[in-house]
Scaffold this motif. Sequence first.
Motif, short mmCIF file in Angstrom:
data_model
loop_
_atom_site.label_atom_id
_atom_site.label_comp_id
_atom_site.label_asym_id
_atom_site.label_seq_id
_atom_site.Cartn_x
_atom_site.Cartn_y
_atom_site.Cartn_z
N UNK C 28 -7.21 -7.15 -8.26
CA UNK C 28 -5.92 -6.49 -8.08
C UNK C 28 -5.51 -5.76 -9.34
N UNK C 32 -5.75 -2.42 -7.81
CA UNK C 32 -4.51 -2.57 -7.04
C UNK C 32 -4.77 -2.79 -5.56
N UNK C 33 -5.68 -3.70 -5.27
CA UNK C 33 -6.02 -3.98 -3.87
C UNK C 33 -6.05 -5.48 -3.67
N UNK C 34 -5.42 -5.95 -2.60
CA UNK C 34 -5.62 -7.34 -2.22
C UNK C 34 -6.94 -7.39 -1.49
N UNK C 36 -9.01 -8.68 0.72
CA UNK C 36 -9.02 -9.67 1.78
C UNK C 36 -10.41 -10.28 1.98
N UNK C 86 -12.47 5.16 -0.64
CA UNK C 86 -11.03 5.22 -0.34
C UNK C 86 -10.17 5.09 -1.58
N UNK C 91 -2.83 3.48 -0.02
CA UNK C 91 -3.07 2.06 -0.23
C UNK C 91 -3.24 1.33 1.09
N UNK C 92 -2.49 1.77 2.11
CA UNK C 92 -2.53 1.09 3.39
C UNK C 92 -3.95 1.19 3.99
N UNK C 95 -6.20 -1.32 2.26
CA UNK C 95 -5.89 -2.69 2.68
C UNK C 95 -6.48 -2.97 4.06
N UNK C 233 0.20 -11.75 -10.30
CA UNK C 233 -1.08 -11.13 -9.98
C UNK C 233 -1.49 -10.18 -11.10
N UNK C 286 6.48 -4.20 -13.06
CA UNK C 286 5.92 -2.86 -13.11
C UNK C 286 7.03 -1.85 -12.90
#
Lengths: 258, 337, 290
Positions: C28, C32-34, C36, C86, C91-92, C95, C233, C286
């Motif tokens: 992250x 900046x990505x969760x 999964x 990507x 961001x969507x 994810x 995070x 942030x």
Amino acid sequence: MMSPILDVSHLGIDFGGLQALDDFNIQVDAKEIVGLIGPNGAGKTTVFNLLTNVYKPSRGSISLTGQDTRGKSIHAVTQSGIARTFQNIRLFRDLSVIDNVKIALHNGMKYTMAEAILRLPRYWKQEKESTATALKLLDVFNMAHLANEPAGSLPYGSQRRLEIARALATNPRVLLLDEPAAGMNPSETQELMDTIHHIRDMFDIAIILIEHDMSLVMGICERILVLNYGLIIAQGTPEEVRNNPVVIEAYLGQQRGE
Amino acid sequence: MMTKKNVGGRYLLNTVATCLLFGAIMLVVESGLINRYMAMMLIPVGYNIILATSLNLSAGFLGQLPLGHAGFMSIGAYTCALFTMAVDMPAAVEFPLGLLIGGVAAALCGVIIGLPALRLRGDYLAIITLGFGEIIRVIILNLDFTGGAFGLKGIPKYTTIPVVFVCVVITIFAIHTLIKSRHGRAILSIREDEIAAEASGISTTYYKVLAFSFSAFFAGIAGGLYAHYLSILGPANFGFMKSVEILVMVVLGGLGSMMGSVVSATALTLLPELLRGFSEYRMIVYSLLLVIVMIFKPSGLFGRYDFSLGDSLGKIGSIFRRKKKPEQGGENDESDS
Amino acid sequence: MTLIYQLINGLQIGSIYALVALGYSMVYGIVRLINFAHGEIIMVGAYCVWFCMSRLALPALPAVAITVIVCAVLGVSIERIAYKPLRKSARISLLITAIGVSFLLQNLAQLIFTANPRMFTNLFTGSIAIGTQEISAATVATIGVSVVLMIALSVLVNKTRIGKAMRAVSEDADAAQLMGINVNSVISFTFAIGSALAAIAAVLYCCSYSQISPTMGSMLGLKAFVAAVLGGIGSIPGAMTGGLCIGIAESLTKGYISSQLSDAVVFGILIVVLLIKPTGIFGRGDHQKV
């Protein structure tokens, strides 16, 4: 004597110990055009962000037509009469030009959600009115023919003008323009100057503008404030500011540093 | 811009088209052109369309990514089922009432969850809604009156094709008309640029919660239909998997395209049934689809395009007449399946 | 007495969460990505070590080594194939892709190994007596290995060249690029380290809980993610603290309230943290640029 529309006193903000702005005072009268100039990083956009409550001030107060704006949310400040544009254009890019303006007309319309979903008469009436208002506003900027284009597809100069139109649609008393002429060619800038004068008279609003283009600032501002390192270092008429040694030093110092 | 008569004409056109579609469906079902089993598949198609279009409201139009849609569905399902099982009224009264109560319960939960959750952005919002979805599931699992892990049994089988059809039409109509209003534009502006929306006087928190609970409302209705179709309910049906399944439908159809949601919900419900033996691979295909669509066509099959019967007929007409193109005023368009 | 037992249990599962949380947090911090799919890497690691030991009859050490390599390669490939195209898009989309990858791995595992859980034999047999309390060797090993790995990671991030590059990329990827840092390889390296930690977490998890199933990673991953958020995070000490807190909270809930509610408690903690201090214990605020 008339009391000022916007009265800011001793405004200041710190970012992690750094004083980004301190002791900022300004009184703006109705229909006044004020310029805010200064070298990069002087805190000009910070002033706008404080005036619109995007940042919370560490010190000082802002009053708009006698009302304290402290603690209000951004949209509430907009509703009470301060509208702005952004340095790095923030349009609703995928929406049509007219929808950009109609979004800002949102609070002028009063039909409820139920009326919208059931398509009751008030919906049709107010939608029709707001479409007309939006087109009229766009016409001021010679953009009515672009109403159905996506905002993101417009050329740069038109995007800046659309942002101003959108800000005007919120029916402000004070309009904040953040570098409205950035990226425009001289003839576009000239045209913009005329438009700014025109909207001031047409809508009876005060305008504060941040600009690097000195011909524009000197050409239309009745009063100029000079910021450096978060402090007002000079203010006065364009003539006074132009000849002020402190201002010259600030700008030349900057040039030497660059 | 559109004239009044034109608008009225469009409503008439769409109403007639909707009735014709309904007639055609009933004719096909009643005449036995398709077998009973396939006819019954129309019900899952229907509630999946409702789930997908309602999720599209918060994912496609509002631009947030909630991962707990199945949670709202479960609230609607349980509320509606418990209601119809508890009261003793004619089916024609208690079922619509139950659906409404289920929807309202889900919407209320949407507000309760949305108020805190929507203060967060992007990924955090996704994860917090996922958390809420799981909590709802665990709570249902641990309550007595929901039947716990055994679930609810003997729910009356009220869900019929006409009922589902009416619900689908209402959902599509309501979401469509909401989007094409000042409230809808406020929702869209949040997707486009939250700060600019605030600066334009839009209360972003209010409209986020509004869109979120609106979307939860219809998920609740879909849940009620689902409960009275299967007649048994268990908390396991509403896990994270179900939320992702709905998300796949929305993403594949195109975030922000109602027609996309309708088409892909229909296709993804029918495909596994049509291709026997495919079920083992279904989730693999789903997940692959999700990744491939995102990499190669992030806007989905239909992007943000929406079908408008009036416009389409107008275009066809203009081709025949070879006149100049009809006006493209999209704002009063009606689209439905 | 039971309290101490529950606390030690909590520390043990907590260290596993911490190891996994580090992966979420580092990834992250950089993209900046969760991620999964991170939970599924644990699952793949578990199957891998099980396969090496019970099917290929390899000794423990090579089996673990192979698992670490397999997971690291998998993590890097996922990034290269699914996330990299990507990186510049919304961001969507990223994810959603991560969710897709996660489901893909889960369902592939189900297809290959079936949904029936496999049994794993503990690598650490025996137990150590502390006072009258028996603590299994697996517990001691889990806590010990985690502590060593976390110290090693801190040294890596704070003292080495690549660690400095990682911090630079997480601060500002474009600026780091201009400074001559190869952003792509730093990102790959981060995924590799995170996945390797997940692999070791998988081995440790299997030693104590012995069951391996295709869905084991999702709940474990989610809880570890909660731990990462709780700690803040993007912060490495945060991930460790968060992991331990979540482990202890869960273990106490299981011991004193109800084991069924432990998941709800973990998510409850997440919600409370996000609402009160979304940046977590160690997180930095942030600042949004306007």
